[in-house]
Write a protein that holds these residues in place. Sequence first.
Motif, PDB file in Angstrom:
ATOM      1  N   GLY A 196       0.837  -1.200   0.000  1.00 39.06           N
ATOM      2  CA  GLY A 196       0.000   0.000   0.000  1.00 39.06           C
ATOM      3  C   GLY A 196       0.865   1.240   0.000  1.00 39.06           C
ATOM      4  N   MET A 197       0.634   2.115  -0.954  1.00 39.41           N
ATOM      5  CA  MET A 197       1.508   3.270  -1.107  1.00 39.41           C
ATOM      6  C   MET A 197       1.417   4.240   0.070  1.00 39.41           C
ATOM      7  SD  MET A 197       3.413   2.974  -3.755  1.00 39.41           S
ATOM      8  CE  MET A 197       3.968   4.660  -4.001  1.00 39.41           C
ATOM      9  N   LYS A 198       0.254   4.310   0.712  1.00 36.70           N
ATOM     10  CA  LYS A 198       0.143   5.192   1.876  1.00 36.70           C
ATOM     11  C   LYS A 198       1.022   4.672   3.019  1.00 36.70           C
ATOM     12  CE  LYS A 198      -4.605   6.645   0.817  1.00 36.70           C
ATOM     13  NZ  LYS A 198      -6.020   6.615   1.280  1.00 36.70           N
ATOM     14  N   ASN A 199       0.997   3.375   3.222  1.00 38.88           N
ATOM     15  CA  ASN A 199       1.852   2.797   4.254  1.00 38.88           C
ATOM     16  C   ASN A 199       3.329   2.985   3.897  1.00 38.88           C
ATOM     17  OD1 ASN A 199      -0.416   1.886   5.658  1.00 38.88           O
ATOM     18  ND2 ASN A 199      -0.441  -0.066   4.554  1.00 38.88           N
ATOM     19  N   TYR A 200       3.629   2.857   2.620  1.00 39.18           N
ATOM     20  CA  TYR A 200       4.996   3.028   2.127  1.00 39.18           C
ATOM     21  C   TYR A 200       5.524   4.432   2.440  1.00 39.18           C
ATOM     22  CZ  TYR A 200       8.275   4.175  -1.719  1.00 39.18           C
ATOM     23  OH  TYR A 200       9.320   4.636  -2.474  1.00 39.18           O
ATOM     24  N   ILE A 201       4.723   5.456   2.152  1.00 42.24           N
ATOM     25  CA  ILE A 201       5.123   6.837   2.455  1.00 42.24           C
ATOM     26  C   ILE A 201       5.149   7.066   3.965  1.00 42.24           C
ATOM     27  CG2 ILE A 201       4.533   9.274   2.182  1.00 42.24           C
ATOM     28  CD1 ILE A 201       5.595   8.016  -0.346  1.00 42.24           C
ATOM     29  N   GLY A 202       4.228   6.437   4.681  1.00 38.10           N
ATOM     30  CA  GLY A 202       4.189   6.599   6.134  1.00 38.10           C
ATOM     31  C   GLY A 202       5.449   6.092   6.813  1.00 38.10           C
ATOM     32  N   VAL A 203       5.975   4.964   6.334  1.00 38.10           N
ATOM     33  CA  VAL A 203       7.231   4.443   6.885  1.00 38.10           C
ATOM     34  C   VAL A 203       8.363   5.435   6.666  1.00 38.10           C
ATOM     35  CG1 VAL A 203       8.984   2.639   6.628  1.00 38.10           C
ATOM     36  CG2 VAL A 203       6.553   2.024   6.664  1.00 38.10           C
ATOM     37  N   LEU A 246       8.166   8.717   6.275  1.00 41.53           N
ATOM     38  CA  LEU A 246       7.985   9.893   7.135  1.00 41.53           C
ATOM     39  C   LEU A 246       8.390   9.575   8.581  1.00 41.53           C
ATOM     40  CD1 LEU A 246       4.599  11.322   5.802  1.00 41.53           C
ATOM     41  CD2 LEU A 246       6.831  12.435   5.718  1.00 41.53           C
ATOM     42  N   THR A 247       8.133   8.357   9.026  1.00 41.02           N
ATOM     43  CA  THR A 247       8.532   7.966  10.380  1.00 41.02           C
ATOM     44  C   THR A 247      10.051   7.979  10.533  1.00 41.02           C
ATOM     45  OG1 THR A 247       6.557   6.579  10.614  1.00 41.02           O
ATOM     46  CG2 THR A 247       8.402   6.150  12.112  1.00 41.02           C
ATOM     47  N   GLY A 267      11.235  11.489  10.645  1.00 40.58           N
ATOM     48  CA  GLY A 267      10.851  12.104  11.908  1.00 40.58           C
ATOM     49  C   GLY A 267      11.823  11.779  13.033  1.00 40.58           C
ATOM     50  N   ILE A 268      12.297  10.534  13.077  1.00 40.33           N
ATOM     51  CA  ILE A 268      13.294  10.164  14.083  1.00 40.33           C
ATOM     52  C   ILE A 268      14.579  10.964  13.863  1.00 40.33           C
ATOM     53  CG2 ILE A 268      14.737   8.275  14.927  1.00 40.33           C
ATOM     54  CD1 ILE A 268      12.437   6.375  14.204  1.00 40.33           C
ATOM     55  N   GLY A 269      14.966  11.116  12.606  1.00 39.29           N
ATOM     56  CA  GLY A 269      16.152  11.903  12.307  1.00 39.29           C
ATOM     57  C   GLY A 269      15.999  13.357  12.719  1.00 39.29           C
ATOM     58  N   ALA A 270      14.810  13.924  12.504  1.00 39.36           N
ATOM     59  CA  ALA A 270      14.570  15.312  12.896  1.00 39.36           C
ATOM     60  C   ALA A 270      14.663  15.475  14.409  1.00 39.36           C
ATOM     61  CB  ALA A 270      13.197  15.759  12.400  1.00 39.36           C
ATOM     62  N   LEU A 271      14.185  14.476  15.149  1.00 41.88           N
ATOM     63  CA  LEU A 271      14.268  14.532  16.608  1.00 41.88           C
ATOM     64  C   LEU A 271      15.726  14.504  17.063  1.00 41.88           C
ATOM     65  CD1 LEU A 271      12.762  14.506  19.317  1.00 41.88           C
ATOM     66  CD2 LEU A 271      12.722  12.001  19.187  1.00 41.88           C
ATOM     67  N   LEU A 272      16.543  13.637  16.456  1.00 40.36           N
ATOM     68  CA  LEU A 272      17.969  13.600  16.783  1.00 40.36           C
ATOM     69  C   LEU A 272      18.652  14.915  16.425  1.00 40.36           C
ATOM     70  CD1 LEU A 272      18.901   9.999  15.558  1.00 40.36           C
ATOM     71  CD2 LEU A 272      18.952  10.822  17.922  1.00 40.36           C
TER      72      LEU A 272
END
Length: 497
Positions: A466-473, A475-476, A479-484
Amino acid sequence: MLSTAADYVVHRDSGGKRPSWGKLNSIAPTPSGSTPTLQPPAAVSAPASGEEFEMQDTTETDASPPADDPELRLPNWGSLVTIIGTNALLQFAFFITVSSASLYAEYLGGSPVFAGLTVGIPAAFSGLALIPLARYDQGRYTLPLQISYIAIIVGYILHAVAYKARFLYLILVGRIVAGLGFSGFMYSKRYCSDPRIIGIRRRTTLASWLVLTQAFGFSAGPFIGGLLYKVGFSNDIFNGYTSPGWVTSVATAVSAVAAMYFFQDVPKPYRIARANSLEVGIGAAPRFAPTEIQQEELGIGQLTGRQWGVIASMCWSSMSCFFILGGWEANIPIFTAHTLNYTPYAAGNFIAIGGIATLPFLLVSIRYSPRFQDRVTLATGSAIGVAGLILMLVLLATDRIIFGSFYVCWFLVALGFNLATTCTLSLLSKQLPNAWNGRTSMLIQYSNYVGRVAGAILGGAGVQMGMKNYIGVQLTVVGIGALLHATFWKQLKAKTG
């Protein structure tokens, strides 16, 4: 026994000829810099003959002039162009099979997931190859370059003959062998941050050049691969599936011949016992102060929390950039075939025009990136890439995937995450001691490999999951990189350039 990154000696022939790979005793000059240089006793004595004076003149004529400021030091142009050109070749070789990988695998009985595996698996074996290479390279570059060229030639020949043999797994074997050659990615990075030949204020600029060749590779590679597929050449030896392998092998052979003439390796290191009063005379001072030795030989356990934070942040950022880029490059041919009815030729063109559009911006970054902090460049590139991912998620949610909107998403992703990769290694090399250059290069390259392999597999399975799940992974992961990045923002401050 003591050694530092600068324990090198210059060897020159009086004829002043360039070296070949047959002569592994390099004649590259020993650079001056902030790290103390240790020379053998004969090297510091005054010349006693006309021949010795002549050899000194040859050194000054054949080598690039030393920079007044050691922070702006560069190697000779022939070697630098060879390294950057080799990086471009490796990027091209990595991506030339992307356009037709799915159909090639399908023709021989494979699945889209298997095709994604063939795209990403070279990175895994390249990472394995780095372990013995790093042990035997002696801190030099000739041996790794030779192995890269040979492995690429042999691997892509195997990839091409899989069609004639009607053997699906020969594609995978060919890509695995070629993966041993992709170990050159790490050595090109290590060369462009090597404190023996590269000043600290040149590293971001050279990293930008490497990223420019990276953009060239994922633009020209899929385009040429798709073009060769469209032309076809209907025979069992040279056709739309096999021609990328033959073309890559020939291009690599030509590059290897050119490198034999133009590339000058760094000199071999040698060790000298600690100087004492009996060796250098009563009351003579040792060449190195203890504090300088400790700084160069800083062990893993002596790194500060700030330095470990920078390492974690840069490795994750490097991994996430290649995870997303690799995922999109593997996914676009499959997704566009389902959604827009694209052929491999059309998909290759789509990938290429997105990459080509980023080139002017990357050229501008080469010009202006030395004026900005690496952490600012990283944050800016990541933000641009995230904008592309969010826009793609919106288009999927509203079912409005057309050429124009999808192209804008791909352009933003390609530009943003390519721009972000310009500063991961350069920033890390500025934060850690010079003696850590080999380790930092390995850390960043392994992060790249993890991202490439995982991204390619995810991209191949994107439509199925599913492409939405693919993009969601994706973004996650960002997001972890942005937090670091936000956590260690102050610690990421480093010299510009």
